[in-house]
Design a protein around this motif. Sequence first.
Motif, mmCIF file in Angstrom:
data_model
loop_
_atom_site.group_PDB
_atom_site.id
_atom_site.type_symbol
_atom_site.label_atom_id
_atom_site.label_comp_id
_atom_site.label_asym_id
_atom_site.label_seq_id
_atom_site.Cartn_x
_atom_site.Cartn_y
_atom_site.Cartn_z
ATOM 1 N N ALA A 50 0.843 -1.195 0.000
ATOM 2 C CA ALA A 50 0.000 0.000 0.000
ATOM 3 C C ALA A 50 0.882 1.250 0.000
ATOM 4 N N VAL A 51 0.229 2.379 -0.119
ATOM 5 C CA VAL A 51 0.886 3.683 -0.055
ATOM 6 C C VAL A 51 0.095 4.570 0.888
ATOM 7 N N MET A 52 0.807 5.319 1.725
ATOM 8 C CA MET A 52 0.200 6.335 2.587
ATOM 9 C C MET A 52 0.786 7.689 2.192
ATOM 10 N N VAL A 53 -0.059 8.702 2.179
ATOM 11 C CA VAL A 53 0.369 10.056 1.834
ATOM 12 C C VAL A 53 0.166 10.965 3.036
ATOM 13 N N VAL A 54 1.198 11.738 3.371
ATOM 14 C CA VAL A 54 1.110 12.766 4.403
ATOM 15 C C VAL A 54 0.959 14.097 3.669
ATOM 16 N N PRO A 55 -0.284 14.611 3.535
ATOM 17 C CA PRO A 55 -0.527 15.830 2.766
ATOM 18 C C PRO A 55 -0.343 17.087 3.638
ATOM 19 N N LEU A 56 0.617 17.920 3.234
ATOM 20 C CA LEU A 56 0.928 19.164 3.958
ATOM 21 C C LEU A 56 0.254 20.344 3.273
ATOM 22 N N LEU A 57 -0.619 20.998 3.986
ATOM 23 C CA LEU A 57 -1.244 22.210 3.458
ATOM 24 C C LEU A 57 -0.247 23.366 3.540
ATOM 25 N N ASP A 58 -0.488 24.422 2.768
ATOM 26 C CA ASP A 58 0.436 25.559 2.725
ATOM 27 C C ASP A 58 0.626 26.218 4.088
ATOM 28 N N GLY A 60 0.876 24.665 6.861
ATOM 29 C CA GLY A 60 1.571 23.746 7.757
ATOM 30 C C GLY A 60 0.690 22.688 8.391
ATOM 31 N N ARG A 61 -0.611 22.850 8.276
ATOM 32 C CA ARG A 61 -1.509 21.838 8.828
ATOM 33 C C ARG A 61 -1.576 20.642 7.883
ATOM 34 N N LEU A 62 -2.223 19.584 8.350
ATOM 35 C CA LEU A 62 -2.248 18.313 7.635
ATOM 36 C C LEU A 62 -3.669 17.904 7.284
ATOM 37 N N LEU A 63 -3.806 17.314 6.112
ATOM 38 C CA LEU A 63 -5.095 16.822 5.641
ATOM 39 C C LEU A 63 -5.208 15.348 5.991
ATOM 40 N N LEU A 64 -6.256 14.986 6.710
ATOM 41 C CA LEU A 64 -6.485 13.600 7.121
ATOM 42 C C LEU A 64 -7.910 13.184 6.786
ATOM 43 N N PHE A 146 -16.669 5.663 1.924
ATOM 44 C CA PHE A 146 -17.258 6.809 2.610
ATOM 45 C C PHE A 146 -16.235 7.346 3.598
ATOM 46 N N LEU A 147 -15.903 8.610 3.488
ATOM 47 C CA LEU A 147 -14.953 9.212 4.412
ATOM 48 C C LEU A 147 -15.206 10.704 4.526
ATOM 49 N N GLU A 148 -14.648 11.272 5.582
ATOM 50 C CA GLU A 148 -14.781 12.694 5.870
ATOM 51 C C GLU A 148 -13.375 13.281 5.964
ATOM 52 N N LEU A 149 -13.136 14.400 5.285
ATOM 53 C CA LEU A 149 -11.845 15.074 5.347
ATOM 54 C C LEU A 149 -11.800 15.990 6.566
ATOM 55 N N VAL A 150 -10.666 15.990 7.245
ATOM 56 C CA VAL A 150 -10.453 16.874 8.391
ATOM 57 C C VAL A 150 -9.039 17.441 8.308
ATOM 58 N N ILE A 151 -8.837 18.547 8.980
ATOM 59 C CA ILE A 151 -7.533 19.208 9.002
ATOM 60 C C ILE A 151 -7.076 19.337 10.443
ATOM 61 N N HIS A 152 -5.817 18.956 10.687
ATOM 62 C CA HIS A 152 -5.236 19.059 12.029
ATOM 63 C C HIS A 152 -3.812 19.574 11.921
#
Length: 194
Positions: A50-58, A60-64, A146-152
């Motif tokens: 599998a592949v996991m992505v750590v998405p960095l928003l501009d 500095g927060r992260l998309l999960l 089915f999923l929900e996007l959140v930012i932390h």
Amino acid sequence: MATTDDAHLVERQLDSAEVYQGQFLRVHKDFVALPDGSTATREFIRHPGAVMVVPLLDDGRLLLERQYRYPMARVMLEFPAGKLDAGEDPLACGRRELLEETGYSAAEWACAGVLHNAIAYSDEGIHIYFARGLRKGEQKLDKGEFLELVIHSAQELDALAARGELTDAKTLIGLLWLQRWQQGAWPLDWQRAD
């Protein structure tokens, strides 16, 4: 990786049987010779990876994502991830999964490495990628997904982990790698997307 110095630890396969084959998981039961000459059985899962992505928003927060995980019988917080298709390049998988699950594409990518999250009973390897320069597009979720996007922030995720609320192994490793990279301890080699 076994070396000649590891001979006293290596188990040798004597017989192998595939006891179950699902859509992408295969369960094996092997009969092995142990280093002391005795024998044992080993039951394990073969996984395509599998592949996991750590998405960095501009900022500095992260998309999960928050997604219900049936074996856990609860909604889990995790970084976007997905199964490798047969012969698929891990970076291509990461790009595909990020776009499908979140609707985002990225201008830059960095490969951190591979993690093996359940070495006692699975050969699954999860390739860890970081993505930045995110551009929002349209989600293209798979049928039945089915999923929900959140930012932390990383600090919020750290606090969730400390309280035992963030327990997904791949996400915890992604957070660790992020923190070590931010501290200058673990490098990332950023490449522009083609």
